[in-house]
Design a protein around this motif. Structure first.
Motif, mmCIF file in Angstrom:
data_model
loop_
_atom_site.group_PDB
_atom_site.id
_atom_site.type_symbol
_atom_site.label_atom_id
_atom_site.label_comp_id
_atom_site.label_asym_id
_atom_site.label_seq_id
_atom_site.Cartn_x
_atom_site.Cartn_y
_atom_site.Cartn_z
ATOM 1 N N GLY A 70 0.724 -1.504 -0.097
ATOM 2 C CA GLY A 70 -0.028 -0.013 0.142
ATOM 3 C C GLY A 70 0.782 1.304 0.170
ATOM 4 N N LYS A 71 2.012 1.299 0.618
ATOM 5 C CA LYS A 71 2.956 2.240 0.702
ATOM 6 C C LYS A 71 3.550 2.479 -0.747
ATOM 7 C CE LYS A 71 3.813 2.216 5.585
ATOM 8 N NZ LYS A 71 5.015 1.847 6.515
ATOM 9 N N ALA A 72 3.740 1.543 -1.516
ATOM 10 C CA ALA A 72 4.767 1.567 -2.497
ATOM 11 C C ALA A 72 4.275 2.663 -3.585
ATOM 12 C CB ALA A 72 4.835 0.208 -3.429
ATOM 13 N N PHE A 73 3.063 2.769 -3.783
ATOM 14 C CA PHE A 73 2.492 3.781 -4.839
ATOM 15 C C PHE A 73 1.069 4.692 -4.159
ATOM 16 C CE2 PHE A 73 4.482 0.602 -7.898
ATOM 17 C CZ PHE A 73 5.417 1.603 -8.467
ATOM 18 N N GLY A 74 1.105 4.139 -2.883
ATOM 19 C CA GLY A 74 0.070 5.079 -2.198
ATOM 20 C C GLY A 74 -1.315 4.420 -1.940
ATOM 21 N N ARG A 75 -1.497 3.216 -2.755
ATOM 22 C CA ARG A 75 -2.677 2.308 -2.402
ATOM 23 C C ARG A 75 -2.714 0.977 -3.435
ATOM 24 N NH1 ARG A 75 -3.433 5.886 -6.653
ATOM 25 N NH2 ARG A 75 -4.824 5.255 -8.368
ATOM 26 N N VAL A 76 -3.584 0.436 -3.298
ATOM 27 C CA VAL A 76 -3.663 -0.926 -4.068
ATOM 28 C C VAL A 76 -5.223 -0.915 -4.672
ATOM 29 C CG1 VAL A 76 -3.951 -3.439 -4.061
ATOM 30 C CG2 VAL A 76 -2.002 -2.439 -2.944
ATOM 31 N N ASP A 77 -5.141 -0.719 -6.123
ATOM 32 C CA ASP A 77 -6.622 -0.925 -6.689
ATOM 33 C C ASP A 77 -6.813 -2.178 -7.205
ATOM 34 O OD1 ASP A 77 -7.000 2.034 -6.707
ATOM 35 O OD2 ASP A 77 -5.291 1.878 -7.830
ATOM 36 N N VAL A 78 -5.857 -2.987 -7.422
ATOM 37 C CA VAL A 78 -5.776 -4.385 -8.247
ATOM 38 C C VAL A 78 -5.152 -5.424 -7.329
ATOM 39 C CG1 VAL A 78 -5.467 -5.700 -9.950
ATOM 40 C CG2 VAL A 78 -6.568 -3.476 -10.399
ATOM 41 N N LEU A 79 -5.794 -6.464 -7.090
ATOM 42 C CA LEU A 79 -5.170 -7.538 -5.965
ATOM 43 C C LEU A 79 -5.180 -9.119 -6.850
ATOM 44 C CD1 LEU A 79 -3.523 -8.982 -3.625
ATOM 45 C CD2 LEU A 79 -5.871 -9.121 -2.767
ATOM 46 N N VAL A 80 -3.765 -9.431 -7.268
ATOM 47 C CA VAL A 80 -3.826 -10.586 -7.866
ATOM 48 C C VAL A 80 -3.231 -11.550 -6.772
ATOM 49 C CG1 VAL A 80 -3.189 -11.879 -9.863
ATOM 50 C CG2 VAL A 80 -3.834 -9.464 -10.080
ATOM 51 N N ASN A 81 -4.021 -12.480 -6.322
ATOM 52 C CA ASN A 81 -3.551 -13.534 -5.300
ATOM 53 C C ASN A 81 -3.064 -14.527 -6.163
ATOM 54 O OD1 ASN A 81 -3.689 -12.452 -2.817
ATOM 55 N ND2 ASN A 81 -5.831 -12.633 -3.022
ATOM 56 N N ASN A 82 -1.696 -14.799 -6.755
ATOM 57 C CA ASN A 82 -1.361 -15.579 -7.638
ATOM 58 C C ASN A 82 -0.314 -16.870 -7.053
ATOM 59 O OD1 ASN A 82 -0.296 -16.843 -10.200
ATOM 60 N ND2 ASN A 82 1.637 -16.173 -9.505
ATOM 61 N N ALA A 83 0.357 -16.370 -5.780
ATOM 62 C CA ALA A 83 1.497 -17.297 -5.401
ATOM 63 C C ALA A 83 0.806 -18.632 -4.843
ATOM 64 C CB ALA A 83 2.130 -16.651 -3.910
ATOM 65 N N GLY A 84 1.520 -19.708 -5.210
ATOM 66 C CA GLY A 84 1.367 -21.058 -4.736
ATOM 67 C C GLY A 84 2.346 -21.848 -5.180
ATOM 68 N N PHE A 85 2.316 -23.407 -4.693
ATOM 69 C CA PHE A 85 3.262 -24.329 -4.997
ATOM 70 C C PHE A 85 2.648 -25.590 -4.910
ATOM 71 C CE2 PHE A 85 3.562 -23.984 -0.569
ATOM 72 C CZ PHE A 85 3.579 -25.480 0.145
#
Length: 252
Positions: A70-85
């Protein structure tokens, strides 16, 4: 000029996550790439994004990621939960610690990130959440009990979150691909061969491709293209979906 939207993509160092991060960047989004692999920094640098290294197997790391993204560019508009194994083994020999880690990475971590970012998305009146499911969110395969369980649960989380977000401008969907040409899938071939008593070439033909109508692996860019559409304004009427990119696997 409208400010560019910001996307957080987990598991972005390679494979499908990298393809999604690169595609969203080309679509004009600023991307926060996250991975436990420090190689994700090179992906972020190449697309002019930001990198947050985090191991989603640790709940404390997930909360830290939510804040730092959230701090990187001020907010998060899109969240893609991709991580997995993936871990392939018979149930009676499946390690409990690996089972628990898979549920944390592929179910609990997405819950944590949705919990952190959905409220501000609602307050802004716009948001897109895409959970990377699998055909194993709707069908099962032997020796993959933990993965199948996690992906079924992730689809349930997707649907519940979509209903809660209805009418707020926030959509929540799952993309459910068949076997994608990624390092994760390539690592499965030897494991499947050992468990099933097959040659590795037979695993591809008889396990990965036999149920499919189109006899090939899915390319990461094909899945990334669907993700790019789902996070666009044009996809505002699509929510709670399990959208297949499955070569006809589930048409039977």
């Amino acid at each position: 000029m409208e400010e560019a939207r910001v996307a957080l993509v987990t598991g972005a160092a390679s494979g499908l996550g990298r393809a999604v991060a690169e595609r969203l960047s080309r679509e004009g989004l600023r991307v926060v790439a996250s991975d436990r692999d420090p190689g994700g920094a090179a992906v972020a640098e190449a697309i002019g994004g930001a990198f947050v290294q985090a191991d989603l197997a640790d709940p404390a790391e997930v909360w830290r990621l939510a804040v730092e993204a959230g701090k990187a560019f001020g907010r998060v508009d899109v969240l893609v939960n991709n991580a997995g194994f993936q871990h392939v083994a018979p149930l009676e020999r499946f390690p409990l610690d690996v089972w628990q880690q898979m549920q944390q990475v592929m179910v609990t971590a997405p819950f944590q990130l949705i919990r952190s970012h959905m409220k501000p998305m609602k307050e802004r009146g716009w948001g897109r959440i895409v959970n990377m499911g699998s055909i194993h969110a709707v069908v099962a395969s032997p020796y993959k009990a933990a993965y199948v369980t996690a992906k079924h649960a992730l689809l349930g989380l997707t649907r519940a979150a979509a209903l809660e977000a209805g009418g707020t401008g926030v959509t929540v969907n799952a993309v459910c691909p068949a076997y994608v040409r990624t390092p994760l899938v390539e690592r499965q071939i030897a494991d499947q061969a050992a468990n099933l008593g097959l040659d590795e070439s037979e695993v591809v033909e008889r396990v990965m491709l036999e149920p499919a109508a189109i006899k090939r692996l899915v390319e990461p860019e094909e899945v990334a293209a669907l993700v790019a559409f789902l996070v666009s304004d044009e996809a505002g009427a699509i929510t709670g979906g399990c959208l297949p990119v499955d070569l006809g696997w589930t048409a039977r």
